[in-house]
Design a protein around this motif. Sequence first.
Motif, PDB file in Angstrom:
ATOM      1  N   GLN A  85     -11.101 -10.148 -39.695  1.00  0.00           N
ATOM      2  CA  GLN A  85     -12.524  -9.830 -39.622  1.00  0.00           C
ATOM      3  C   GLN A  85     -12.757  -9.127 -41.081  1.00  0.00           C
ATOM      4  O   GLN A  85     -13.837  -9.215 -41.532  1.00  0.00           O
ATOM      5  N   ILE A  86     -11.876  -7.953 -41.316  1.00  0.00           N
ATOM      6  CA  ILE A  86     -12.195  -7.293 -42.617  1.00  0.00           C
ATOM      7  C   ILE A  86     -12.119  -8.168 -43.771  1.00  0.00           C
ATOM      8  O   ILE A  86     -12.681  -8.015 -44.717  1.00  0.00           O
ATOM      9  N   ALA A  87     -10.965  -8.972 -43.884  1.00  0.00           N
ATOM     10  CA  ALA A  87     -10.635 -10.003 -44.781  1.00  0.00           C
ATOM     11  C   ALA A  87     -12.025 -10.830 -45.142  1.00  0.00           C
ATOM     12  O   ALA A  87     -12.656 -10.916 -46.252  1.00  0.00           O
ATOM     13  N   MET A  88     -12.736 -11.517 -44.025  1.00  0.00           N
ATOM     14  CA  MET A  88     -13.851 -12.285 -44.331  1.00  0.00           C
ATOM     15  C   MET A  88     -14.976 -11.454 -44.678  1.00  0.00           C
ATOM     16  O   MET A  88     -15.908 -11.800 -45.530  1.00  0.00           O
ATOM     17  N   LEU A  89     -15.256 -10.005 -44.176  1.00  0.00           N
ATOM     18  CA  LEU A  89     -16.241  -9.377 -44.710  1.00  0.00           C
ATOM     19  C   LEU A  89     -16.145  -8.806 -46.056  1.00  0.00           C
ATOM     20  O   LEU A  89     -17.162  -9.087 -46.719  1.00  0.00           O
ATOM     21  N   ILE A  90     -14.588  -8.666 -46.583  1.00  0.00           N
ATOM     22  CA  ILE A  90     -14.733  -8.602 -48.008  1.00  0.00           C
ATOM     23  C   ILE A  90     -15.156  -9.596 -48.908  1.00  0.00           C
ATOM     24  O   ILE A  90     -15.950  -9.611 -49.978  1.00  0.00           O
ATOM     25  N   LEU A  91     -14.700 -10.886 -48.564  1.00  0.00           N
ATOM     26  CA  LEU A  91     -15.033 -12.191 -49.242  1.00  0.00           C
ATOM     27  C   LEU A  91     -16.758 -12.420 -49.142  1.00  0.00           C
ATOM     28  O   LEU A  91     -17.316 -12.513 -50.133  1.00  0.00           O
ATOM     29  N   ALA A  92     -17.253 -12.058 -47.914  1.00  0.00           N
ATOM     30  CA  ALA A  92     -18.576 -12.235 -47.929  1.00  0.00           C
ATOM     31  C   ALA A  92     -19.293 -11.334 -48.550  1.00  0.00           C
ATOM     32  O   ALA A  92     -20.528 -11.902 -49.306  1.00  0.00           O
ATOM     33  N   ALA A 102     -18.592  -9.624 -51.332  1.00  0.00           N
ATOM     34  CA  ALA A 102     -18.413  -9.803 -52.705  1.00  0.00           C
ATOM     35  C   ALA A 102     -18.962 -11.213 -53.100  1.00  0.00           C
ATOM     36  O   ALA A 102     -19.709 -10.957 -54.217  1.00  0.00           O
ATOM     37  N   GLY A 103     -18.982 -11.931 -52.385  1.00  0.00           N
ATOM     38  CA  GLY A 103     -19.653 -13.300 -52.533  1.00  0.00           C
ATOM     39  C   GLY A 103     -21.152 -13.200 -52.643  1.00  0.00           C
ATOM     40  O   GLY A 103     -21.551 -13.766 -53.537  1.00  0.00           O
ATOM     41  N   LEU A 104     -21.664 -12.436 -51.927  1.00  0.00           N
ATOM     42  CA  LEU A 104     -23.342 -12.261 -51.840  1.00  0.00           C
ATOM     43  C   LEU A 104     -23.700 -11.354 -52.649  1.00  0.00           C
ATOM     44  O   LEU A 104     -24.761 -10.783 -52.822  1.00  0.00           O
ATOM     45  N   ARG A 105     -22.770 -10.486 -53.495  1.00  0.00           N
ATOM     46  CA  ARG A 105     -22.965  -9.537 -54.298  1.00  0.00           C
ATOM     47  C   ARG A 105     -23.618  -8.522 -53.528  1.00  0.00           C
ATOM     48  O   ARG A 105     -24.362  -7.713 -54.083  1.00  0.00           O
ATOM     49  N   LEU A 106     -23.147  -7.957 -52.642  1.00  0.00           N
ATOM     50  CA  LEU A 106     -23.697  -6.830 -51.668  1.00  0.00           C
ATOM     51  C   LEU A 106     -22.889  -5.539 -52.116  1.00  0.00           C
ATOM     52  O   LEU A 106     -22.119  -4.961 -51.327  1.00  0.00           O
ATOM     53  N   TRP A 107     -22.887  -5.308 -53.238  1.00  0.00           N
ATOM     54  CA  TRP A 107     -22.017  -4.177 -53.859  1.00  0.00           C
ATOM     55  C   TRP A 107     -22.082  -2.970 -53.227  1.00  0.00           C
ATOM     56  O   TRP A 107     -21.108  -2.055 -52.807  1.00  0.00           O
ATOM     57  N   THR A 108     -23.161  -2.380 -52.794  1.00  0.00           N
ATOM     58  CA  THR A 108     -23.531  -1.196 -52.036  1.00  0.00           C
ATOM     59  C   THR A 108     -22.844  -1.210 -50.688  1.00  0.00           C
ATOM     60  O   THR A 108     -22.366  -0.244 -50.271  1.00  0.00           O
ATOM     61  N   VAL A 109     -23.194  -2.372 -50.011  1.00  0.00           N
ATOM     62  CA  VAL A 109     -22.566  -2.445 -48.677  1.00  0.00           C
ATOM     63  C   VAL A 109     -21.027  -2.463 -48.673  1.00  0.00           C
ATOM     64  O   VAL A 109     -20.457  -1.780 -47.902  1.00  0.00           O
ATOM     65  N   LEU A 110     -20.604  -3.215 -49.679  1.00  0.00           N
ATOM     66  CA  LEU A 110     -19.198  -3.075 -49.953  1.00  0.00           C
ATOM     67  C   LEU A 110     -18.570  -1.705 -50.240  1.00  0.00           C
ATOM     68  O   LEU A 110     -17.328  -1.214 -49.664  1.00  0.00           O
ATOM     69  N   THR A 133     -11.277   0.957 -32.441  1.00  0.00           N
ATOM     70  CA  THR A 133     -12.843   1.165 -32.257  1.00  0.00           C
ATOM     71  C   THR A 133     -13.457   1.342 -33.350  1.00  0.00           C
ATOM     72  O   THR A 133     -14.524   0.792 -33.598  1.00  0.00           O
ATOM     73  N   VAL A 134     -12.947   2.306 -34.252  1.00  0.00           N
ATOM     74  CA  VAL A 134     -13.473   2.515 -35.555  1.00  0.00           C
ATOM     75  C   VAL A 134     -13.739   1.203 -36.430  1.00  0.00           C
ATOM     76  O   VAL A 134     -14.540   0.773 -36.922  1.00  0.00           O
ATOM     77  N   LEU A 135     -12.629   0.467 -36.352  1.00  0.00           N
ATOM     78  CA  LEU A 135     -12.631  -0.897 -37.171  1.00  0.00           C
ATOM     79  C   LEU A 135     -13.571  -1.780 -36.706  1.00  0.00           C
ATOM     80  O   LEU A 135     -14.410  -2.499 -37.398  1.00  0.00           O
ATOM     81  N   ALA A 136     -13.831  -1.677 -35.377  1.00  0.00           N
ATOM     82  CA  ALA A 136     -14.704  -2.544 -34.602  1.00  0.00           C
ATOM     83  C   ALA A 136     -16.219  -2.228 -35.149  1.00  0.00           C
ATOM     84  O   ALA A 136     -16.922  -3.471 -35.449  1.00  0.00           O
ATOM     85  N   LEU A 137     -16.478  -1.158 -35.078  1.00  0.00           N
ATOM     86  CA  LEU A 137     -18.002  -0.635 -35.165  1.00  0.00           C
ATOM     87  C   LEU A 137     -17.996  -0.916 -36.757  1.00  0.00           C
ATOM     88  O   LEU A 137     -19.205  -1.215 -37.227  1.00  0.00           O
ATOM     89  N   LEU A 138     -16.953  -0.695 -37.742  1.00  0.00           N
ATOM     90  CA  LEU A 138     -17.020  -0.799 -39.226  1.00  0.00           C
ATOM     91  C   LEU A 138     -17.374  -2.359 -39.513  1.00  0.00           C
ATOM     92  O   LEU A 138     -18.394  -2.616 -40.296  1.00  0.00           O
ATOM     93  N   CYS A 139     -16.610  -3.224 -38.940  1.00  0.00           N
ATOM     94  CA  CYS A 139     -17.032  -4.541 -39.082  1.00  0.00           C
ATOM     95  C   CYS A 139     -18.441  -4.952 -38.828  1.00  0.00           C
ATOM     96  O   CYS A 139     -19.062  -6.067 -39.258  1.00  0.00           O
ATOM     97  N   THR A 140     -18.838  -4.642 -37.455  1.00  0.00           N
ATOM     98  CA  THR A 140     -20.259  -5.137 -36.989  1.00  0.00           C
ATOM     99  C   THR A 140     -21.161  -4.417 -37.740  1.00  0.00           C
ATOM    100  O   THR A 140     -22.224  -5.172 -38.132  1.00  0.00           O
ATOM    101  N   ARG A 141     -20.904  -3.237 -38.285  1.00  0.00           N
ATOM    102  CA  ARG A 141     -22.152  -2.382 -39.041  1.00  0.00           C
ATOM    103  C   ARG A 141     -22.278  -3.092 -40.440  1.00  0.00           C
ATOM    104  O   ARG A 141     -23.292  -3.379 -40.823  1.00  0.00           O
ATOM    105  N   PHE A 142     -21.178  -3.491 -41.127  1.00  0.00           N
ATOM    106  CA  PHE A 142     -21.089  -4.020 -42.349  1.00  0.00           C
ATOM    107  C   PHE A 142     -21.459  -5.429 -42.461  1.00  0.00           C
ATOM    108  O   PHE A 142     -21.528  -6.077 -43.616  1.00  0.00           O
TER     109      PHE A 142
END
Length: 318
Positions: A142-149, A151-159, A238-247
């Motif tokens: 999930q974290i790997a997919m999130l980084i790619l997404a 960066a790919g969408l140029r959502l720099w502040t969210v990253l 749990t921290v990582l699950a919330l992190l993935c969902t939030r971002f």
Amino acid sequence: MKLTRLFARPGERILAMAILCVSLVIATITSVRHAPIDWSGYALQAALVLVAGLVGAAYRFSGRDERLASAALSTALLLQFTSVLATYNYLLLPNSGFSLDPWLARSDALIGYRWSDWVEWSAGWPHLARLLGWIYASTLAQIAMLILALAGLRLWTVLDRMQVTLVFAAIATVVFWGAFPSISISAFQPISAEAARIVAPMVGPDVGSMLLHLLRYGPDRISPNEMTGVIGFPSFHTVLALLCTRFAWPVRALRYPFLAINLAMVPAILLHGSHYVLDLFGGVLFFVAANAAARRTVAALGATSDTTRVETALAPSL
């Protein structure tokens, strides 16, 4: 400066600074205590970090594709941060701090929850247990997919906020655990051999016994090939699950799939992570605090979501 251009965004700079600081602490501890670290075991991790870092640096300095540069550098920095922080966590072993396990066990008893009963019940539903195992193991993907997404969408502040939230939450978790250690409930509640075979909890009794030994006597050697998560409260899963969902929320294609997966992460963490119930609530509190601190920190460091300004600042002068 070259380093300023290389780590051009707040998230990258904070990750790099965290890696440097934790590495200096590790170097100090190992020089004083002569800790049994298997440095050769870190070779593969170092190679992966080096390759990803070089790819990111090449794309950033050339200005060819900031999306690839951000994705590669973020991956390299997160891999290295995870490695050094896990090493520092193992250097805290053995840990004779004030153990939270008896208190956590009492809190479970107050609500009538027993991990062993949950495992025994799950043995009657092997497909569900297997599915929860896959969900529990999905965090890194999930974290790997999130980084790619992002960066790919140029959502720099969210990253940036995702990176800084992870750094703050991870460091706070390890520091708290150093003072108030706790481990998996599987070290204290036996389950039947049949349930262990069917459910195959990822943090089962064998792992629980090993964690208890580590807590009391420390590791014979510290190697990334032999490391496992030792922290009970708060639940970093749990921290990582919330992190993935939030971002993932700003990314429409990931929003609801990640939400569904991480809602199912709750029973998965209890079953396969063998956590006390309060561990999950602790993970929520640590995530909320880290997320709030990260938002303020990124804003203070001048993060911007404006693509043109970011890419202009990063483009090499001609």
